[in-house]
Write a protein that holds these residues in place. Structure first.
Motif, PDB file in Angstrom:
ATOM      1  N   GLU A   4       0.829  -1.204   0.000  1.00 29.02           N
ATOM      2  CA  GLU A   4       0.000   0.000   0.000  1.00 29.02           C
ATOM      3  C   GLU A   4       0.862   1.252   0.000  1.00 29.02           C
ATOM      4  OE1 GLU A   4      -2.885   0.051   3.067  1.00 29.02           O
ATOM      5  OE2 GLU A   4      -3.661  -1.915   2.550  1.00 29.02           O
ATOM      6  N   ALA A   5       1.916   1.254   0.787  1.00 30.39           N
ATOM      7  CA  ALA A   5       2.803   2.414   0.846  1.00 30.39           C
ATOM      8  C   ALA A   5       3.513   2.614  -0.486  1.00 30.39           C
ATOM      9  CB  ALA A   5       3.826   2.235   1.965  1.00 30.39           C
ATOM     10  N   GLU A   6       3.801   1.515  -1.177  1.00 25.86           N
ATOM     11  CA  GLU A   6       4.493   1.610  -2.443  1.00 25.86           C
ATOM     12  C   GLU A   6       3.555   2.083  -3.557  1.00 25.86           C
ATOM     13  OE1 GLU A   6       6.603  -1.631  -5.184  1.00 25.86           O
ATOM     14  OE2 GLU A   6       7.283  -1.616  -3.110  1.00 25.86           O
ATOM     15  N   ARG A   7       2.297   1.671  -3.519  1.00 24.79           N
ATOM     16  CA  ARG A   7       1.327   2.040  -4.554  1.00 24.79           C
ATOM     17  C   ARG A   7       0.824   3.461  -4.391  1.00 24.79           C
ATOM     18  NH1 ARG A   7      -3.090  -2.446  -4.205  1.00 24.79           N
ATOM     19  NH2 ARG A   7      -4.260  -0.532  -4.048  1.00 24.79           N
ATOM     20  N   GLY A   8       0.804   3.986  -3.194  1.00 25.73           N
ATOM     21  CA  GLY A   8       0.208   5.286  -2.925  1.00 25.73           C
ATOM     22  C   GLY A   8       0.723   6.419  -3.783  1.00 25.73           C
ATOM     23  N   PRO A   9       2.008   6.733  -3.748  1.00 26.67           N
ATOM     24  CA  PRO A   9       2.501   7.856  -4.536  1.00 26.67           C
ATOM     25  C   PRO A   9       2.301   7.672  -6.032  1.00 26.67           C
ATOM     26  CG  PRO A   9       4.103   7.244  -2.880  1.00 26.67           C
ATOM     27  CD  PRO A   9       3.031   6.189  -2.878  1.00 26.67           C
ATOM     28  N   ARG A  10       2.498   6.446  -6.525  1.00 25.26           N
ATOM     29  CA  ARG A  10       2.326   6.220  -7.963  1.00 25.26           C
ATOM     30  C   ARG A  10       0.877   6.405  -8.374  1.00 25.26           C
ATOM     31  NH1 ARG A  10       5.751   0.951  -8.115  1.00 25.26           N
ATOM     32  NH2 ARG A  10       3.707   0.167  -7.576  1.00 25.26           N
ATOM     33  N   ALA A  11      -0.045   5.957  -7.548  1.00 28.16           N
ATOM     34  CA  ALA A  11      -1.463   6.103  -7.865  1.00 28.16           C
ATOM     35  C   ALA A  11      -1.853   7.571  -7.913  1.00 28.16           C
ATOM     36  CB  ALA A  11      -2.309   5.360  -6.836  1.00 28.16           C
ATOM     37  N   ARG A  12      -1.322   8.346  -7.008  1.00 29.89           N
ATOM     38  CA  ARG A  12      -1.639   9.773  -6.975  1.00 29.89           C
ATOM     39  C   ARG A  12      -1.130  10.462  -8.232  1.00 29.89           C
ATOM     40  NH1 ARG A  12       1.109  12.536  -2.236  1.00 29.89           N
ATOM     41  NH2 ARG A  12       2.872  12.267  -3.590  1.00 29.89           N
ATOM     42  N   VAL A  13       0.075  10.168  -8.647  1.00 29.47           N
ATOM     43  CA  VAL A  13       0.668  10.799  -9.820  1.00 29.47           C
ATOM     44  C   VAL A  13       0.015  10.292 -11.096  1.00 29.47           C
ATOM     45  CG1 VAL A  13       2.813  11.050 -11.137  1.00 29.47           C
ATOM     46  CG2 VAL A  13       2.851  11.254  -8.657  1.00 29.47           C
ATOM     47  N   ARG A  14      -0.403   9.038 -11.116  1.00 29.90           N
ATOM     48  CA  ARG A  14      -1.010   8.456 -12.312  1.00 29.90           C
ATOM     49  C   ARG A  14      -2.261   9.217 -12.737  1.00 29.90           C
ATOM     50  NH1 ARG A  14      -2.052   2.741 -11.116  1.00 29.90           N
ATOM     51  NH2 ARG A  14      -3.607   3.625  -9.735  1.00 29.90           N
ATOM     52  N   TRP A  15      -3.067   9.683 -11.808  1.00 32.57           N
ATOM     53  CA  TRP A  15      -4.323  10.357 -12.132  1.00 32.57           C
ATOM     54  C   TRP A  15      -4.170  11.849 -12.355  1.00 32.57           C
ATOM     55  CZ3 TRP A  15      -8.194   7.564 -13.676  1.00 32.57           C
ATOM     56  CH2 TRP A  15      -8.248   6.232 -13.279  1.00 32.57           C
TER      57      TRP A  15
END
Length: 94
Positions: A4-15
């Motif tokens: 979850e910690a690893e996916r968080g920043p990437r998910a935010r930037v992806r959108w």
């Protein structure tokens, strides 16, 4: 938890690309509506200038803060509860 910690920043930037597109469309439509309105020319210029200043502010300051590449000593912004990133202004819980 680590995933979850690893996916968080990437998910935010992806959108953020969708947000950028939305911001551009809103700016263009609003500018066109103000430009074609029956308001006096001085008010139209003032309104379009304000919209343009907001767009430039977002491109120069807002976007880098959202992506974590802010020039203000590594400050970032997040709406995630319990966020524990670094902030020069201490605007988020640590």
């Amino acid at each position: 938890m680590a995933v979850e910690a690893e996916r968080g920043p990437r998910a935010r930037v992806r959108w953020l690309g969708l947000w950028d597109g939305y911001f551009v469309v809103c700016h263009l439509v609003t500018t066109a509506l103000v430009f074609t309105s029956g308001a006096p020319q001085g008010r139209r210029v003032l309104a379009i200038g304000g919209l343009t200043v907001a767009a430039v502010w977002y491109a120069a300051l807002g976007r880098p803060l959202l992506t974590g590449r802010g020039a203000a000593g590594g400050a970032t912004w997040s709406s995630a509860p319990g966020w524990s990133g670094s902030s020069r202004w201490s605007c988020a819980p640590t």
